[in-house]
Design a protein around this motif. Structure first.
Motif, mmCIF file in Angstrom:
data_model
loop_
_atom_site.group_PDB
_atom_site.id
_atom_site.type_symbol
_atom_site.label_atom_id
_atom_site.label_comp_id
_atom_site.label_asym_id
_atom_site.label_seq_id
_atom_site.Cartn_x
_atom_site.Cartn_y
_atom_site.Cartn_z
ATOM 1 N N LEU A 1 0.706 -1.185 0.215
ATOM 2 C CA LEU A 1 0.090 -0.073 0.050
ATOM 3 C C LEU A 1 0.515 1.497 -0.129
ATOM 4 O O LEU A 1 0.388 2.255 -0.643
ATOM 5 N N GLY A 2 2.015 1.257 0.445
ATOM 6 C CA GLY A 2 2.996 2.520 0.668
ATOM 7 C C GLY A 2 3.763 2.424 -0.571
ATOM 8 O O GLY A 2 4.407 3.799 -0.816
ATOM 9 N N SER A 3 3.762 1.519 -1.703
ATOM 10 C CA SER A 3 4.558 1.718 -2.658
ATOM 11 C C SER A 3 4.136 1.004 -3.976
ATOM 12 O O SER A 3 4.042 1.879 -4.842
ATOM 13 N N LYS B 1 -2.270 8.739 -10.585
ATOM 14 C CA LYS B 1 -2.634 8.843 -12.023
ATOM 15 C C LYS B 1 -1.906 9.974 -12.662
ATOM 16 O O LYS B 1 -2.066 11.034 -12.011
ATOM 17 N N ILE B 2 -0.930 9.755 -13.606
ATOM 18 C CA ILE B 2 -0.220 10.835 -13.964
ATOM 19 C C ILE B 2 -0.846 11.307 -15.398
ATOM 20 O O ILE B 2 -1.052 10.378 -16.262
ATOM 21 N N GLU B 3 -1.132 12.849 -15.377
ATOM 22 C CA GLU B 3 -1.634 13.281 -16.475
ATOM 23 C C GLU B 3 -1.155 14.621 -16.848
ATOM 24 O O GLU B 3 -1.325 15.405 -16.112
ATOM 25 N N ALA C 1 -0.200 7.725 -17.304
ATOM 26 C CA ALA C 1 0.470 6.614 -16.950
ATOM 27 C C ALA C 1 -0.195 6.390 -15.657
ATOM 28 O O ALA C 1 -0.720 7.219 -14.995
ATOM 29 N N MET C 2 -0.056 5.187 -15.261
ATOM 30 C CA MET C 2 -0.372 4.793 -13.765
ATOM 31 C C MET C 2 0.906 4.471 -13.162
ATOM 32 O O MET C 2 1.669 3.689 -13.459
ATOM 33 N N ALA C 3 1.149 5.361 -12.168
ATOM 34 C CA ALA C 3 2.184 5.400 -11.338
ATOM 35 C C ALA C 3 2.337 4.285 -10.185
ATOM 36 O O ALA C 3 1.361 4.493 -9.352
ATOM 37 N N SER C 4 3.408 3.925 -9.850
ATOM 38 C CA SER C 4 3.606 2.741 -8.567
ATOM 39 C C SER C 4 5.145 3.228 -8.070
ATOM 40 O O SER C 4 5.941 3.840 -8.929
ATOM 41 N N VAL D 1 12.222 7.417 -6.976
ATOM 42 C CA VAL D 1 12.057 6.315 -7.915
ATOM 43 C C VAL D 1 10.824 5.905 -8.236
ATOM 44 O O VAL D 1 9.851 5.523 -7.261
ATOM 45 N N ILE D 2 10.133 6.039 -9.585
ATOM 46 C CA ILE D 2 8.844 5.776 -9.755
ATOM 47 C C ILE D 2 8.954 4.852 -11.032
ATOM 48 O O ILE D 2 9.748 4.842 -11.915
ATOM 49 N N THR D 3 7.800 4.034 -11.064
ATOM 50 C CA THR D 3 7.441 2.987 -12.129
ATOM 51 C C THR D 3 6.152 3.441 -12.883
ATOM 52 O O THR D 3 5.329 3.799 -11.977
#
Length: 327
Positions: free
Chosen positions: A93-95, A101-103, A109-112, A139-141
């Motif tokens: 839940l924390g990462s 939601k990146i717009e 993109a959906m970010a994790s 650091v983002i995916t």
């Protein structure tokens, strides 16, 4: 937690860059200094790359591996993603949760990933798990079909409160090998998400967790790929939760209501839910996201509750399996 998840994830990302050729990835640096690792947009990607991408999603403080084969029955066996964590609530839940939601203009993109510890630093989950992000890196995916440009990177850096040259972005489309692997690696996450968001359970009582889910066959069609990857969890995900409940608290009801089959809407494919939500992933009912099979171990009483099951027929239908018989 003695080490920042962003620092732990950055070590993995740096290793991916160093081994980019071997992992079939493409690493580049934007003009503003942001590192971008292409894991499936123009790059081919790899099984090991998918494993490492998944580990970054989980903040780097977990174990991720690939089981070959991952047996689902005596008639179909597939490679599967295995995830183990000693920090279940924090890492999922924390990462790992795709909560951002990146717009930016026409970029979506959906970010994790652990960059969310900066963006959502006041989220209750960090207070519950006694986690505080003290690094100046992010650091983002991204689950996206395009690579981000400087404007997207600047937006993410600003939202995280870090410099652009302290930002690392990993990108994999849903319709890619790495995309298939990282989504199949979310069975634990969706179970813990359901406990927390739908059932109101104190997820900090989950001491250890493990899960295994078949890797979805890669489909070049992004919409179909989204359906298959989520169906892999709903119909084929197996999860194990080791929980320390309060004295006198029974975990039987929790276990009973946790698997996907406990939902009154069970049986629909993910694409059916997606269409009903008018194509908005974030409008899909929360209870839809759940693993197929759940085992809950009460670490106080020693009881074990086994609920749900692998739905092989629905899984095969979603994956469009064509069985070939020898003449």
């Amino acid at each position: 937690m003695s080490e920042s998840m962003n620092v732990a994830a950055k070590k993995i990302a740096d290793k991916m860059i160093a081994d980019a050729d071997k992992l079939k990835l493409i690493a580049s640096t934007l003009s503003n200094g942001t590192l971008v690792i292409d894991c499936g947009v123009n790059a081919k990607g790899s099984i090991k790359g998918g494993e490492l991408f998944t580990k970054v999603c989980l903040g780097g403080i977990c174990d991720v591996g690939i089981s070959i084969p991952g047996d689902l029955s005596d008639i179909m066996a597939m490679p599967a993603v295995k995830v183990k964590t000693d920090f279940p609530a924090l890492t999922t839940l924390g990462s790992q949760k795709a909560g951002w939601k990146i717009e930016v203009d026409d970029y979506f993109a959906m970010a994790s990933g652990p960059a969310q510890t900066h963006k959502f630093k006041n989220d209750e989950i960090y207070a519950m798990t006694n986690y505080k992000e003290d690094s100046d890196i992010a650091v983002i995916t991204l689950e996206a079909n395009k690579l981000p440009d400087e404007k997207v990177a600047q937006f993410i850096a600003d939202e995280c409160g870090v410099k652009t040259d302290n930002l690392t972005i990993l990108v994999a489309p849903t319709a890619s090998l790495v995309g298939s692997i990282q989504i199949s690696g979310r069975a634990l996450e969706v179970g813990i998400y359901k406990m927390y968001e739908v059932m109101g359970f104190d997820v900090t009582k989950i001491t250890y967790a493990a899960g295994i889910t078949p890797i979805t066959p890669v489909d070049p069609d992004n919409l179909k790929a989204m359906g298959k990857t989520n169906d892999a969890i709903i119909f084929g995900g197996r999860t194990y939760y080791y929980i320390e409940p309060d004295e006198g608290e029974s975990l039987e009801e929790l276990a009973t209501n946790l698997p996907s089959s406990s939902s009154e809407n069970y049986g629909k494919s993910f694409l059916e839910f997606f269409e009903e939500a008018d194509g908005d992933f974030y409008k899909i009912p929360k209870e839809v996201f759940a693993p197929a099979q759940v085992i809950v171990n009460d670490m106080v009483t020693g009881e074990m509750f086994h609920t749900g099951s692998i739905d092989l027929e629905r899984l095969k239908k979603s994956f469009e399996v064509k069985e070939v018989k020898f003449l």
